[in-house]
Design an enzyme around this catalytic site. Sequence first.
Site, PDB file in Angstrom:
ATOM      1  N   SER A   1      -8.289  -6.536  -6.991  1.00  0.00           N
ATOM      2  CA  SER A   1      -7.891  -5.135  -6.993  1.00  0.00           C
ATOM      3  C   SER A   1      -7.520  -4.718  -8.413  1.00  0.00           C
ATOM      4  CB  SER A   1      -6.694  -4.947  -6.050  1.00  0.00           C
ATOM      5  OG  SER A   1      -6.213  -3.623  -6.090  1.00  0.00           O
TER       6      SER A   1
ATOM      7  N   SER B   1      -1.639  -1.569  -4.064  1.00  0.00           N
ATOM      8  CA  SER B   1      -2.752  -0.652  -3.847  1.00  0.00           C
ATOM      9  C   SER B   1      -2.204   0.664  -3.326  1.00  0.00           C
ATOM     10  CB  SER B   1      -3.754  -1.235  -2.847  1.00  0.00           C
ATOM     11  OG  SER B   1      -4.389  -2.382  -3.359  1.00  0.00           O
TER      12      SER B   1
ATOM     13  N   LYS C   1       0.866  -1.172   0.000  1.00  0.00           N
ATOM     14  CA  LYS C   1       0.000   0.000   0.000  1.00  0.00           C
ATOM     15  C   LYS C   1       0.899   1.217   0.000  1.00  0.00           C
ATOM     16  CE  LYS C   1      -4.166   1.561  -0.150  1.00  0.00           C
ATOM     17  NZ  LYS C   1      -5.341   1.188   0.623  1.00  0.00           N
TER      18      LYS C   1
END
Length: 364
Positions: free
Chosen positions: A342, A225, A158
């Site tokens: 995702s 992400s 992330k």
Amino acid sequence: MAIEVAKVELKTVQDASGVEDCIKSGQFSADEIIAVVGKTEGNGGVNDFTRILADQAFRKVLLKHGKRSEDEIGNIPMVWSGGCDGVITPHATVFARNAKTGPASQMRLAIGTALSAELLPEDIGRLAMVEKVAAAVKAAMKDAGIDDPKDVHYVQTKTPLLTIDSVLDAESRGQHVACEVHESMGVSNGTTALGIAVALGEIKMPKAEEICKNLDLYSSVASCSSGVELTQAQIVLLGNKAGAGGRYRIGHAVMRDALDIDGIYDSIRNAGMKLPDRPRAEDLGGKVVNCFMKCEADRTGKLRGRRQIMLDDSDVSWHRHIKAAVGGVAATAIGDAAVFVSVDAMHQGPQGGGPCIAIIDAGE
């Protein structure tokens, strides 16, 4: 140090009762939890604050039931991917580490985590970000006790994306960012994936002009992400390690396109499960804990020769089209709608496809 894995459903945006139930039942303690990877039900965009709400709820449970300080809990990687389009169920996969060990001949799941150096707004989309991410991935390998990059099957990250405020911050220091705010999610993900690929020896260090341009460069294990809630790269690295103990193994493959259900089953086989030539969900015997995959609309506007309209749709973002489509394929493959899908898969798997990772219960 064995890894315990649990998949829990999020009943509301701020629901952490699933992980709390695991703690209360003794599956693992709050202080043994080392990482969380989850899907929340927001729009998946820059302004998707469901990720922050879920993050706060889970950390609150760890603070309530454990002995770690708020700062220590704040450093636990929790990777939240927004958007549960189609049939995807909001859920989280929770990873805990205990003191158990296993035979040296047996490969089992191991996890390492790391935080990168601070990523400045002007780093996103540039070589500085590739280098910082690559260094953090190597640190996560060391934390997992994995020496051979071939034993790494999943790197979930992330990273920050751009906001108006961060762009203005860069400009106030005489710096300029590499892309627009609404492009920054894909650019952040893609640049991070190149850092993962470099760290694991999948590619050599790219040229600056190849970042988010040369899509022949990719990682087969990256799932990246980004969001507004952090300024570093959070790294959760998973692989198999001899003697790690526990019940779980991990494997990976790639989906060549959005319909490649065989790629999902190949990842399950790679994790060590024997399957028939043409498997169905019923053949899995409940042994698949979860599958994690990235996807992207094919930039040619075609899918196996057929014209696609998702890139031309002004009403619904292609992000939502492709996530819902691949989520349906994945749910069909494993018989469970709680799958991690995702989007923004630039440099993550082949163009029009993406990496697929499977964690299975391999027994004692």
